[in-house]
Design an enzyme around this catalytic site. Structure first.
Site, mmCIF file in Angstrom:
data_model
loop_
_atom_site.group_PDB
_atom_site.id
_atom_site.type_symbol
_atom_site.label_atom_id
_atom_site.label_comp_id
_atom_site.label_asym_id
_atom_site.label_seq_id
_atom_site.Cartn_x
_atom_site.Cartn_y
_atom_site.Cartn_z
ATOM 1 N N ASP A 1 33.939 12.611 -9.331
ATOM 2 C CA ASP A 1 34.035 11.727 -8.288
ATOM 3 C C ASP A 1 34.660 10.501 -9.173
ATOM 4 O OD1 ASP A 1 35.055 13.403 -6.129
ATOM 5 O OD2 ASP A 1 33.212 12.882 -5.166
ATOM 6 N N LYS B 1 38.118 9.212 -5.672
ATOM 7 C CA LYS B 1 38.734 8.354 -4.345
ATOM 8 C C LYS B 1 38.157 7.442 -4.289
ATOM 9 C CE LYS B 1 38.899 12.490 -1.430
ATOM 10 N NZ LYS B 1 38.295 13.503 -2.409
ATOM 11 N N MET C 1 29.054 3.102 3.581
ATOM 12 C CA MET C 1 30.796 3.322 4.019
ATOM 13 C C MET C 1 30.971 2.323 4.847
ATOM 14 S SD MET C 1 31.882 6.627 3.205
ATOM 15 C CE MET C 1 31.027 7.491 4.514
#
Length: 260
Positions: free
Chosen positions: A39, A61, A174
């Site tokens: 990642d 991502k 997030m």
């Protein structure tokens, strides 16, 4: 020359950012990898633990940047396991803490490919701890919530409204893009003066901490140009960090002057 392929996929949590915070078991799994799918938040130094012959493929991502869709990553796990053998899916933090690890396991096992999981140290606890913030402390916080700041619909989790009413420490992952809504949620329940810290790139050399209160954290985040990835911690435990002592000492001094 290999005579047979034994497909397997192992989900490995790489920890909060500092490569030294990855578990020994995770390192040992990397040692036996034929393929590593990693990642965006993975420190590249971790890839050195995989054999030189292993394929290393980026599937990360990042907000605002081209990324590999989750469905494509799932398919890659299956295809590469069948073709090469042991695939290590290297994920930031812990695979089962907002890491979509459960979805990946379900998809892969539907094809009859065995899977395993190596838990990672989650940033929800490690990042505050690295900054000297305990998510619980006797007499101050008896529990903590871990809430996603961005759901699959791109919205702030409705659970935050419940968490904000409690006396628990709340850790939001997030959530930098939703900071305004987070502030509004706490102000609605009369907690404008609750301490809050935003830790960007926690446990890494690029770590940056912005601390204040609900009523002024948006302005401070703007001034400090806070960006993702970041962990937001809300609660009285934020005051317990010796690294942030000056922030809250100054705040107390300002309140004292105003009351005179």
């Amino acid at each position: 020359m290999r005579t047979s392929i034994n497909p397997k996929v192992t989900l490995v949590g790489a920890g909060p950012g500092d490569p030294e915070l990855m578990t020994l078991k995770g390192i040992l799994e990397l040692n036996t990898a034929d393929v590593v799918l990693y990642d965006a938040l993975i420190d590249p130094v971790l890839l050195k633990h995989a054999p030189a012959t292993a394929l290393k493929i980026f599937v990360g991502k990042r907000v605002g940047k081209h990324s590999t869709p989750q469905e494509d990553t799932n398919q890659l796990c299956v295809e590469l396991a069948r073709k090469h053998g042991h695939v290590v899916r290297l994920k930031g933090g812990d695979p089962f803490v907002f890491g979509r690890g459960g979805e990946e396991i379900e998809y892969i096992e539907a094809f009859g490919i065995p899977t395993a999981v190596v838990p990672g140290i989650t940033s929800a606890i490690a990042v505050p701890a690295n900054a000297g913030i305990p998510v619980t402390r006797r007499g101050i916080s008896e529990s903590f919530w871990v809430v996603t700041g961005t759901t699959t619909a791109g919205e702030l989790s409705r659970d935050l409204a419940l968490a904000a009413q409690s006396t628990a420490t709340v850790v939001i992952l997030m959530g930098t893009k939703q900071l305004g809504e987070i502030v509004e949620t706490y102000q609605k329940v009369g907690k404008s003066h609750l301490p809050v810290a935003i830790i960007q790139s926690g446990t890494t050399r690029e770590e940056k901490i912005t601390a204040g209160f609900i009523h002024d954290i948006e302005q401070k985040a703007l001034e400090n140009q806070v960006e993702a990835p970041a962990v937001i911690i809300v609660g009285e435990v934020v005051r317990e960090s010796m690294r942030l002592a000056e922030v809250y000492r100054e705040a107390v001094s300002v309140i004292s002057l105003r009351s005179q």
